[in-house]
Design a protein around this motif. Structure first.
Motif, short mmCIF file in Angstrom:
data_model
loop_
_atom_site.label_atom_id
_atom_site.label_comp_id
_atom_site.label_asym_id
_atom_site.label_seq_id
_atom_site.Cartn_x
_atom_site.Cartn_y
_atom_site.Cartn_z
N PHE A 125 0.85 -1.20 0.00
CA PHE A 125 0.00 0.00 0.00
C PHE A 125 0.87 1.24 0.00
O PHE A 125 1.89 1.28 0.68
CB PHE A 125 -0.93 -0.02 1.22
N GLN A 126 0.47 2.27 -0.76
CA GLN A 126 1.34 3.44 -0.92
C GLN A 126 1.35 4.34 0.32
O GLN A 126 2.35 4.93 0.64
CB GLN A 126 0.94 4.25 -2.15
N GLN A 127 0.20 4.44 0.99
CA GLN A 127 0.14 5.32 2.16
C GLN A 127 -0.85 4.78 3.17
O GLN A 127 -1.68 3.93 2.85
CB GLN A 127 -0.29 6.73 1.75
N LEU A 128 -0.76 5.33 4.38
CA LEU A 128 -1.71 4.94 5.43
C LEU A 128 -2.87 5.92 5.48
O LEU A 128 -2.69 7.13 5.27
CB LEU A 128 -1.02 4.96 6.79
N LEU A 129 -4.04 5.40 5.77
CA LEU A 129 -5.17 6.24 6.11
C LEU A 129 -5.29 6.18 7.63
O LEU A 129 -5.53 5.11 8.20
CB LEU A 129 -6.44 5.71 5.43
N TRP A 130 -5.10 7.33 8.26
CA TRP A 130 -5.08 7.36 9.73
C TRP A 130 -6.51 7.44 10.25
O TRP A 130 -7.24 8.39 9.95
CB TRP A 130 -4.29 8.57 10.22
#
Ligand SMILES: *Cc1c(COP(=O)(O)O)cnc(C)c1O
Length: 395
Positions: A242-247
């Motif tokens: 996954f490219q980024q986290l969703l916080w």
């Protein structure tokens, strides 16, 4: 003594008696130009932060004397005491803003006063000195004019400007800084999406696993301490593809931000042909993005009249999962100065991959692309608008 000439001694006494610690004063700026201007990097080499310009703007501050003489000097290393408070306790805040060249060749800053107000709020939050934002704006305008040749006159190109404040005092006690350095460097940057949009996939992180911000914390400020703790969990998400986290935050998995972007969600509403544009509210856990504010403002101006609902409201993952399931999740995108908008293809949440409305061959939704076009039109002054300020008018 001739009229109008004041003895240096007297004027010094008057100054120190009347004013206390000195305010930031752009009129005192001293400029030392480099004797070795660098070669301009080829336009296609300008990945984010890979090159810097030839100079640095610096202003020192002490609690006793206030802001000292602003200086523009050749780009150079900083000399810091190994005990400097920034290196131990993270007294650091920063901004990210851009200068653009318009079609007539003029250089413009985009909503710079919003960035500088935010820098002041960040500084105040970590007991660093605040400053007169109009004076810093004048200094940055001078700096940008000096580095003007690094702003390529091509669509998507700009100069990324990075103002920073750090604590420089070298007593190891954990206390309010007694000396600080404000400095500003700049990097020429090319288009974030050079080969068209690239939609990314996020991994949603429950706040039990990793938390970027929390109530009463400092997640709503651009302070260095907020960023380093995000990297290890982000690295782990990248290793899973996954490219980024969703916080997320709280037991109900409320959406906050993605990576270092604000998040927007477009839902189809119950009413036929109507849509809702949603972004989480500024509740202290969200960085108040300038781009976020641009999207909201343009949406209220241009989409609300045709029946759109523009909402700054809490939204939980369960609502997004449900909307996707019933075909009401239209688009999801992130916003930030670097990319303007960043389309999101899917969100991994627990055991499901929630598809965010893009067909397999689509790299961005129509609304996402529209906001990019609208915002860039103002950044490059294709549409003349007060958000875009010619540097020649700042003095
Ligand atoms: C800088 C930043 C943003 C985006 O803000 P812009 O002013 O639009 O660039 C969003 N989230 C975080 C955590 C940030 O640091």
């Amino acid at each position: 003594m001739a009229p109008g000439i004041v003895s240096p001694q007297r004027s010094f006494e008057q100054d120190s008696a009347s004013s206390g610690p000195a305010r930031l004063d752009a009129s005192k700026l001293r400029v030392t130009k480099t004797l070795h201007p660098s070669k301009l990097p080829p336009a296609e080499d300008l990945t984010f932060g890979s090159h810097h310009t030839d100079h640095i703007l610096q202003v020192r501050w002490t609690s006793e004397h206030g802001w000292q003489t602003p200086q523009i000097a050749p780009y150079q290393h900083l000399a810091l005491d190994p005990a400097a408070a920034v290196l131990h306790y993270g007294f650091e805040c920063f901004e990210g803003m851009k200068a653009y060249r318009d079609a007539w060749g003029s250089v413009r800053l985009f909503r710079p006063e919003v960035n500088l107000d935010r820098l002041n709020r960040s500084a105040a939050r970590i007991a660093l000195p605040t400053f007169d934002a109009d004076e810093l704006l004048k200094l940055i305008a001078r700096f940008v004019k000096l580095e003007e040749r690094f702003i390529y006159g091509k669509p998507g190109y700009s100069l990324y400007i990075r103002p920073v404040i750090i604590a420089t005092n070298s007593n190891l006690g954990v206390a309010a800084p007694t000396s600080a350095l404000l400095y500003c460097i700049a990097c020429p940057v090319g288009p974030y999406f050079s080969a068209g949009f690239k939609a990314i996939t996020l991994e949603a992180a429950s706040s039990v696993v990793a938390t970027r911000a929390w109530p009463g914390g400092a997640g709503n400020h651009k302070i260095g301490g907020n960023y380093a703790p995000c990297i290890a969990p982000e690295k782990a998400a990248k290793a899973r593809g996954f490219q980024q986290l969703l916080w997320l935050f709280g037991d109900d998995d409320r959406i906050t931000e993605a990576g270092t972007m604000n998040l927007f969600i477009v839902l189809r509403t119950e009413q036929e042909g109507c849509f809702e544009l949603i972004t989480p509210p500024l509740d202290g856990m969200i960085l108040p993005g300038v781009t976020r504010d641009c999207v909201l403002s343009l949406a209220r101006e241009r989409l609300a009249p045709s029946g759109w609902t523009i909402s700054e409201r809490e939204i939980c993952m369960s609502e997004v999962v449900h909307a996707a399931g019933v075909g009401k999740l239209v688009e999801v995108f992130g916003t930030g100065t670097a990319a303007v908008v960043s389309p999101i293809r899917a969100i991994k949440y627990r055991d499901t991959l929630v598809q965010c409305g893009l067909s397999r061959h689509q790299s961005a939704g129509a609304i996402t692309a529209l906001f990019k076009e609208w915002i860039e039109a103002r950044q490059y002054a294709v549409e003349e608008h007060p958000w875009s300020v010619p540097v020649s008018e700042i003095s």
